[in-house]
Write a protein that holds these residues in place. Structure first.
Motif, PDB file in Angstrom:
ATOM      1  N   SER A  53     -13.678  -1.950   6.575  1.00  0.00           N
ATOM      2  CA  SER A  53     -14.081  -1.525   8.396  1.00  0.00           C
ATOM      3  C   SER A  53     -15.189  -0.886   8.464  1.00  0.00           C
ATOM      4  O   SER A  53     -15.715  -0.712  10.154  1.00  0.00           O
ATOM      5  N   SER A  87      -8.277   0.894  -1.024  1.00  0.00           N
ATOM      6  CA  SER A  87      -8.501   2.257   0.122  1.00  0.00           C
ATOM      7  C   SER A  87      -9.849   2.338   0.293  1.00  0.00           C
ATOM      8  O   SER A  87      -9.959   2.635   1.434  1.00  0.00           O
ATOM      9  N   GLY A 129      -1.783   8.317   3.211  1.00  0.00           N
ATOM     10  CA  GLY A 129      -1.077   6.502   3.954  1.00  0.00           C
ATOM     11  C   GLY A 129      -2.045   6.809   5.015  1.00  0.00           C
ATOM     12  O   GLY A 129      -2.124   5.172   4.524  1.00  0.00           O
ATOM     13  N   LEU A 155     -11.157  -1.500   1.419  1.00  0.00           N
ATOM     14  CA  LEU A 155     -11.266  -1.362   3.447  1.00  0.00           C
ATOM     15  C   LEU A 155     -11.498  -0.147   4.013  1.00  0.00           C
ATOM     16  O   LEU A 155     -12.492  -0.725   4.810  1.00  0.00           O
ATOM     17  N   HIS A 156     -12.043   0.942   3.662  1.00  0.00           N
ATOM     18  CA  HIS A 156     -13.262   1.652   3.303  1.00  0.00           C
ATOM     19  C   HIS A 156     -14.400   0.528   4.607  1.00  0.00           C
ATOM     20  O   HIS A 156     -15.166   0.853   5.400  1.00  0.00           O
ATOM     21  N   LEU A 195      -7.264   1.405   8.450  1.00  0.00           N
ATOM     22  CA  LEU A 195      -8.099   0.821   7.911  1.00  0.00           C
ATOM     23  C   LEU A 195      -7.422  -0.681   7.303  1.00  0.00           C
ATOM     24  O   LEU A 195      -8.303  -1.315   7.683  1.00  0.00           O
ATOM     25  N   HIS A 196      -6.346  -0.474   7.182  1.00  0.00           N
ATOM     26  CA  HIS A 196      -5.851  -2.277   7.424  1.00  0.00           C
ATOM     27  C   HIS A 196      -5.226  -3.203   7.948  1.00  0.00           C
ATOM     28  O   HIS A 196      -5.562  -4.277   8.039  1.00  0.00           O
ATOM     29  N   LEU A 215       1.628   4.178  -3.500  1.00  0.00           N
ATOM     30  CA  LEU A 215       1.744   5.702  -2.639  1.00  0.00           C
ATOM     31  C   LEU A 215       2.398   5.913  -3.149  1.00  0.00           C
ATOM     32  O   LEU A 215       2.271   7.122  -4.577  1.00  0.00           O
ATOM     33  N   ILE A 228       1.185  -1.311  -0.220  1.00  0.00           N
ATOM     34  CA  ILE A 228      -0.382   0.418   0.305  1.00  0.00           C
ATOM     35  C   ILE A 228       0.543   1.284   0.226  1.00  0.00           C
ATOM     36  O   ILE A 228       0.951   2.227  -0.590  1.00  0.00           O
ATOM     37  N   VAL A 229       2.220   1.513   0.722  1.00  0.00           N
ATOM     38  CA  VAL A 229       2.808   2.523   1.026  1.00  0.00           C
ATOM     39  C   VAL A 229       3.666   2.699  -0.147  1.00  0.00           C
ATOM     40  O   VAL A 229       3.498   3.837  -0.801  1.00  0.00           O
ATOM     41  N   SER A 269      -4.790   4.684   4.768  1.00  0.00           N
ATOM     42  CA  SER A 269      -4.698   3.454   3.698  1.00  0.00           C
ATOM     43  C   SER A 269      -4.356   2.587   5.382  1.00  0.00           C
ATOM     44  O   SER A 269      -5.034   1.496   5.627  1.00  0.00           O
ATOM     45  N   LEU A 270      -2.937   3.060   5.829  1.00  0.00           N
ATOM     46  CA  LEU A 270      -2.838   1.481   6.844  1.00  0.00           C
ATOM     47  C   LEU A 270      -3.501   1.879   8.548  1.00  0.00           C
ATOM     48  O   LEU A 270      -3.852   0.373   8.279  1.00  0.00           O
TER      49      LEU A 270
END
Lengths: 192, 192
Positions: free
Chosen positions: A191, A184, B181, A187-188, B187-188, A119, A115-116, B184-185
């Motif tokens: 969650s 994102s 970032g 994942l949102h 949420l991950h 980005l 993910i990082v 996203s992290l």
């Protein structure tokens, strides 16, 4: 009670199957985007990397003497913006290949790194696209205020290769943007 | 059984309190980053927007006649990369203000839009930074291959203002990058 449990089991199975199939679909989409990003950034780096044009142009060395015809070359590494563009696309292409391996493993800890890095690729590729486009446009149009003359009337083929490379790189960077955006949002949603 | 439930209650409360406090901390950090991004992008747009320098330079109109001293100005809107930079920073600044209002509401549906728009700001700001930096460096160093002469030896103050604006804009875009970032992290981590 027992009959109630039995009745709810097939419904649960169906739900789980739908969730698993959606997750599998998202993973396939993710891998497909990575393969496409790899191909596009590789093509962008190669197209600009091999771009070269030599032309014989009249150059005035001394004002009082007539102009001399000299061969002049246009190469990507003559302009730092194009060097940055080739390097960025090569890095993004290599990372796309690596991320394919990492994404297939699908481990949660590794996915944080993916993910990082996705980005960071967005930031790197968009900045290199901006730089290459700014210099490319200057070469195409020139600017009378700073007295930078256009060069694309002389190096037409080179400029076309630059334009193709920037377009491919832009598409590649949009794919990385999509990768980050889709991850994102997924994942949102999870969650919630 | 009742005593067991009673014993586990304080532990649950403590856990919930920790989760709530962490979530509150993340929200405060998010809002702080947005305020900082707002200030930096606004400053970047203003510094470049007000940048202007006029100098009297000798210009040769006809080769056989002596050079004439003429006033020449440097303004941000003379170069499209700088226009894009001012516009991008103004958009990012306005969005940062809007996102503050949206983030305070904290509604899940709205947060999806905020995530997408944060990401678009990263792409827009990094591309404008790349463009402004490429043209700024060209003005600072020039390039003998395309015969674009440096202009920063004449317009020193203007170039310094451009450099300050690019630095501020770069910091602002790094903040937007951090926002995406971190979100996203987080949420991950939540989805684990």
């Amino acid at each position: 009670m027992e009959s109630q449990n039995k009745a709810s089991l097939p419904a649960m199975d169906g739900f789980e199957r739908r969730v698993a199939s959606r997750s599998e679909g998202a993973r396939t989409c993710d891998l497909l985007l990575r393969v496409l990003a790899l191909v596009l950034t590789m093509a962008a780096a190669i197209v600009l990397g091999v771009a070269k044009q030599t032309k014989v142009v009249p150059i005035t060395v001394v004002d009082t003497l007539p102009a001399i015809n000299l061969p002049v070359s246009a190469k990507w590494h003559y302009l730092s913006a194009f060097t940055y563009s080739v390097a960025s696309n090569a890095i993004a292409c290599s990372y796309a290949a690596l991320s394919l391996v990492l994404a297939v493993s699908g481990k949660k800890g590794i996915m944080s790194i993916v993910i990082v890095l996705d980005l960071l690729m967005v930031a790197m590729l968009f900045s290199s696209n901006g730089a290459a486009l700014a210099i490319g446009l200057m070469g195409f149009q020139g600017n009378s205020h700073v007295r930078w003359t256009k060069v694309c009337n002389v190096f037409g083929r080179f400029c076309k290769q630059v334009a193709v490379s920037i377009s491919l790189s832009l598409l590649g960077s949009i794919l990385f943007l999509l990768l980050v955006g889709i991850t994102s949002l997924r994942l949102h949603k999870k969650s919630k």
